[in-house]
Design an enzyme around this catalytic site. Sequence first.
Site: not given
Length: 850
Positions: A310, A584
């Site tokens: 990320d 996620d």
Amino acid sequence: MLLDPGAHEVAMTTVGYRGLTSAEAAVRHRRDGANALPATPPPNRISQFAGQLTHFFAAMLWIAAALALIAGMPALAIAIACVVILNGIFAFVQEYRADRAAQRLHDLLPVTAAVRRDGRVVTVDSDTLVIGDLLVLEAGDRVCADATMRTARRVAVDESMLTGEAEPVPRGIGELVLAGTYVVAGQGEAEVHGIGSATRLATLAAATARATRPPSPLTRQLHRVVRLVALIAVLVGVSSFGVFAALGRDLTESLLFSIGVTVALVPEGLLPTVTLSLARAAQRMAGQNALVRRLEAVETLGATTFICTDKTGTLTRNEMQVVEVWTPPGPVIVDGTGYSPDATLTGTAEAIAATATMADSAARCSPDARAQFVQAKWVPIGDPMEVAVHVLATRTGAAPPPVPWHRTPFDTHTRRASVIDADGEHITGAPEAILALCESDTEDATARVAEMTARGLRVLAVARAADPASTPRLLGVIGLEDPPRADVATAIADCRSAGIQVAMVTGDHPGTAAAIAEQVGLFGPDRLVLSGADLPEDDGRLASLLERGGVVVARVAPEQKLRIAAALQRRGHVVAMTGDGVNDGPALRAADIGIAMGASGTDVAREAADLVLLDDHFGTIVAAIRLGRATFANIRRFLTYHLTDNVAELAPFALWAASGGTIPLGFTVLQVLALDIGTDMLPALALGAEPPNPRTMSGPPKAGTLIDRTLLRRVFGVLGATEATVAMCAFLTVLTVAGWRLGDEVAAGTLASASGALFVAIVLGQLTNAFACRSETRWVGATGWRGNPLLLTTVAIEIALLVVFLWVPPLPELLGGSPPTVLGWVLAACAIPALLAADTAHKMLRRRRR
């Protein structure tokens, strides 16, 4: 006039709904239950412990214990059972400690919420919210349930934990706000329509729970090793039975001996050695802010070939801050850290003075934002960008802004916010919106804005008017960034040198992601930026694009992260996926190694992960990979050590079987067990504690090849062959000097002395082998003697145990050996120089070939 005084009142229009009464709320609470996510049942500790006792490797040892019991060796059966149970306890304790540490990270939904009941605003426990409640929201609140906005005054919500998008999203009347998101600006009221398991948050959590975690590379490799060793042990046992039967021995005696040989060749010490090595690495990782939740994850990290990371908080600091400004007198560079009021401003005196004036006006437009010193650090209260502007005002010495007469929060249509006070009208907003209003020449400002945005900065323009009826004057523009972490560029370079590909997979805007990728050196030669909506439908094509190196994938949806992980895994990659949001969770669980953020991540992400970064640093991932690779190398070290011993132990049985019994059997089953459990286990454990080699991160990972041709060639062609040759030469020479000839019967005393020489030769050979196994490429003298002090200690213990086995009654009689003669000692001691010479010659030859 720029501002309609009633504009903010229009934004406050309601549908007339005033919430529930307390009585109605109580009825609905009894009907619908608590507003809580479906509780993840705590792991069944009994099942968890049973799993440590019943996996493939443990099952093989249980079978060995049962065979030992059948063969009339109850002491051996008990010893093997103790090894399995103690190892199971240790592994269970390690995972239990990780679970307890993760439990302390729980902080998903707020404990209380403000609601309108009985016509007034009250604070209630968040789990008592019911459908129909009217949530009262303002900047800084976390939303407790899925709800529909009934009133809205410039509401903006941070949905990054659900969508990955770092930019706040405006929410107006009739639009949804979701459980777990943050209100970063504005005020409003929202009617609850989904609680508990009916929320979007719960849906994502359920998807995470359904995702399956692939077996670790270590698990697959150890299964191969165990099957190989078990096959060899069974073949030797069957061969022994065949030889006994051919010699006309009693079948029952032959069967029991063959079972004993089979059990003796099972590597009882391999399981605890692997577990302790992983646990030691996990403790080291914890000391470097990486919390391992499953021991196997230690080695999986070392096997990683692809990292999908990320952006926000991992590659960047997750701290919005002003880094430069432009004013008509000139630019000013701001050098500060986070939200601290301390900073250095570099520019002309006129430019710094103009910056102070600009920062003062900008801060007045967001009076609710501020930085607060909490637990030894400055944290933002309110929208991070507005807080950064307030910090800039503090750094320039601006006084606290006066109470505004009239305020219009940021409007997504006009793209600006304004405040009217005694000093006039102050306006902030998007540069194109503000520059269009100003009377002065804006060409320089427009050029500076273009230059700042090209570098990935978020730009805010500031203007001031003498009164709302006047045309405003441009004060300047502010450049803000969420700066990259200082160590990210180095960490990414380390990944490249280690053969690990890195891709940025984020929900952020492609431009913002590309700018950060440029700053940290993530881009590959193609500088490829993909968007989630434009990803190719074919998984093979997707994987090939990602494999081009240094790729940025922006605007990614949760299901696309799952697809990316699966596509790379099908191409043979061991995939590490980072994440912090609820969205996620499924990808973290499906990846080979899921890495969650401990400082800024959500509970769902941490529950799905194998590794939790306590400091959220990308550099911590690389440090953990380094330890994971070192652990894999250590497993290869003590596997080489174990297999070398097995080759030497097999030699007496092989020679006896090949000669049809004319050459005496030099070993008893108990001598083999004394070597495996008594003298060999501790040095093997010490090899598991070998520190990382400086070249650990040079070249691609070797994981997936726990046993390869190099290891087998070294074991069977060099170390094992040398140790077996010296040991058998010592055995046969002692017999020959005592008068034995091929086919003769051997006196019990002579056989015991020769067997003692064989035993000593293997122990001394293994003592030398322990030092040789510290490196696959460097000779013993080059590894240094102080690099692994634990090995020196265990070797001393190994020598002490040798003395005990040879001279302390009744062990010599029980094992079937006796102290060797002087000749036997001299011949056995030859194992040390012979092994050193063979190992050094082999390493030199390999180096020349390379």
